[in-house]
Structure formats: structure tokens, C-alpha cells
Design a protein around this motif. Sequence first.
Motif, PDB file in Angstrom:
ATOM      1  N   PHE A  29      -3.059  -9.658   3.457  1.00 27.77           N
ATOM      2  CA  PHE A  29      -3.217  -8.244   3.103  1.00 27.77           C
ATOM      3  C   PHE A  29      -4.359  -8.055   2.114  1.00 27.77           C
ATOM      4  N   ARG A  30      -4.476  -8.935   1.137  1.00 28.40           N
ATOM      5  CA  ARG A  30      -5.575  -8.814   0.165  1.00 28.40           C
ATOM      6  C   ARG A  30      -6.928  -8.940   0.872  1.00 28.40           C
ATOM      7  N   ARG A  31      -7.050  -9.901   1.791  1.00 25.87           N
ATOM      8  CA  ARG A  31      -8.301 -10.081   2.526  1.00 25.87           C
ATOM      9  C   ARG A  31      -8.599  -8.851   3.395  1.00 25.87           C
ATOM     10  N   TRP A  32      -7.576  -8.345   4.092  1.00 27.92           N
ATOM     11  CA  TRP A  32      -7.737  -7.182   4.972  1.00 27.92           C
ATOM     12  C   TRP A  32      -8.175  -5.955   4.180  1.00 27.92           C
ATOM     13  N   LEU A  33      -7.514  -5.682   3.064  1.00 24.26           N
ATOM     14  CA  LEU A  33      -7.862  -4.510   2.258  1.00 24.26           C
ATOM     15  C   LEU A  33      -9.244  -4.656   1.627  1.00 24.26           C
ATOM     16  N   THR A  34      -9.613  -5.857   1.256  1.00 28.67           N
ATOM     17  CA  THR A  34     -10.960  -6.095   0.731  1.00 28.67           C
ATOM     18  C   THR A  34     -12.003  -5.817   1.802  1.00 28.67           C
ATOM     19  N   GLU A  42      -5.823  -0.331  -6.155  1.00 34.12           N
ATOM     20  CA  GLU A  42      -4.970   0.068  -5.038  1.00 34.12           C
ATOM     21  C   GLU A  42      -4.612  -1.137  -4.157  1.00 34.12           C
ATOM     22  N   ILE A  43      -5.511  -2.122  -4.076  1.00 30.25           N
ATOM     23  CA  ILE A  43      -5.180  -3.356  -3.354  1.00 30.25           C
ATOM     24  C   ILE A  43      -3.959  -3.998  -4.002  1.00 30.25           C
ATOM     25  N   ASP A  44      -3.974  -4.101  -5.322  1.00 34.65           N
ATOM     26  CA  ASP A  44      -2.855  -4.713  -6.035  1.00 34.65           C
ATOM     27  C   ASP A  44      -1.551  -3.986  -5.741  1.00 34.65           C
ATOM     28  N   ASP A  45      -1.585  -2.653  -5.757  1.00 34.63           N
ATOM     29  CA  ASP A  45      -0.372  -1.876  -5.495  1.00 34.63           C
ATOM     30  C   ASP A  45       0.163  -2.119  -4.086  1.00 34.63           C
ATOM     31  N   SER A 113       6.975   2.970  -6.830  1.00 36.70           N
ATOM     32  CA  SER A 113       5.928   3.233  -7.822  1.00 36.70           C
ATOM     33  C   SER A 113       4.544   2.813  -7.327  1.00 36.70           C
ATOM     34  N   CYS A 114       4.492   1.898  -6.350  1.00 34.98           N
ATOM     35  CA  CYS A 114       3.212   1.414  -5.832  1.00 34.98           C
ATOM     36  C   CYS A 114       2.709   2.216  -4.627  1.00 34.98           C
ATOM     37  N   MET A 115       3.602   2.897  -3.936  1.00 39.85           N
ATOM     38  CA  MET A 115       3.238   3.596  -2.704  1.00 39.85           C
ATOM     39  C   MET A 115       3.573   5.083  -2.850  1.00 39.85           C
ATOM     40  N   ALA A 134      -1.212   5.225  -1.599  1.00 38.60           N
ATOM     41  CA  ALA A 134      -1.924   6.328  -2.250  1.00 38.60           C
ATOM     42  C   ALA A 134      -3.247   6.548  -1.510  1.00 38.60           C
ATOM     43  N   LYS A 135      -3.740   7.761  -1.585  1.00 40.55           N
ATOM     44  CA  LYS A 135      -5.011   8.077  -0.937  1.00 40.55           C
ATOM     45  C   LYS A 135      -6.158   7.522  -1.771  1.00 40.55           C
ATOM     46  N   VAL A 136      -7.119   6.912  -1.083  1.00 40.67           N
ATOM     47  CA  VAL A 136      -8.325   6.409  -1.743  1.00 40.67           C
ATOM     48  C   VAL A 136      -9.528   7.164  -1.184  1.00 40.67           C
TER      49      VAL A 136
END
Length: 143
Positions: A29-34, A42-45, A113-115, A134-136
Motif C-alpha cells: 500500500f505504501r508503494r502504491w500510494l507513493t 495521508e499515506i500514513d493514515d 480517525s484515519c479515514m 480523506a480527499k487529497v
Amino acid sequence: MAYPEDLDAVISMVLMADPVSLSVVRQRFRRWLTTLRWPEQEIDDVVMAVNEAVTNAIEQIHPSEIGAEVRVAARQYAEPDGGRRVLVAVAGGKLWRPEPAGFRGQGLLMIHSCMDDVGVSREHDGITMMMTSAKVPPLTYEP
């Protein structure tokens, strides 16, 4: 807004219902979001929420379900104003442990709290958790 074709807006994986799978889901997920150029905070959340949802799915799968799997899928989508979100689904197991009595912890509170939005549906074949980030801001491209 159209996104370049080299940015894969979808991720999907089937994981063994084993705690070892947690590092795999976090890393992917971290790689995909990056790759999607998601803001770091927002990646962390998103990664924390997905990790907790997968943890819950693994913990709830009944011990008699040998070879049980947890399915995780997500997609990026754009809102009319160009803002972006990810929609994540985590589903697992056909047999779930009974809900324990009493207070179990802070996992669902942390996910909420994260979403921006969290929903849980319980069906005869298991539980699915749907989460919306959350919207980015929209991506901007340099010519």
C-alpha cells in the motif's frame, strides 16, 4: 481529469490470514500510494487504517478455517472538483469468531480517525470493511 496510464489506480491482493501478511500489505500500500503521488501524511493514515482492518480480519477468522484468506482491494478515484480519494475494501473468512464480551481496544476508533468514511457489512460469508480516505489535492502535471 484523466490520469496518465502509467499510474495504476487499482491495487488488489489476496493474503493468507496470518500476521506475517501485515508487513506485505503495509509495504504494497505504501508503494502504491507513493506511485499515485499521495501526500505523505495521508499515506500514513491509509496504511495504518488498512493494517488495522487486515489485523481485525485475521484475528476474527475462526481457527477451524484452515488456509483462510483476507482479500484487500483499493482504487483511486477523482471527485468532480478534481480532488482524489481511495476506496479500500478488506474482506476475509467464511467463519468468524464470536464477538468477545467487553471492550477490546482502539482499532475501530483508529480506523475512523484515519479515514473519512468507514462501513462494515456482515454477510453469511464473512465481514467486509469499506473505507474511504480523506480527499487529497488533484495531481498537477508539468508540460
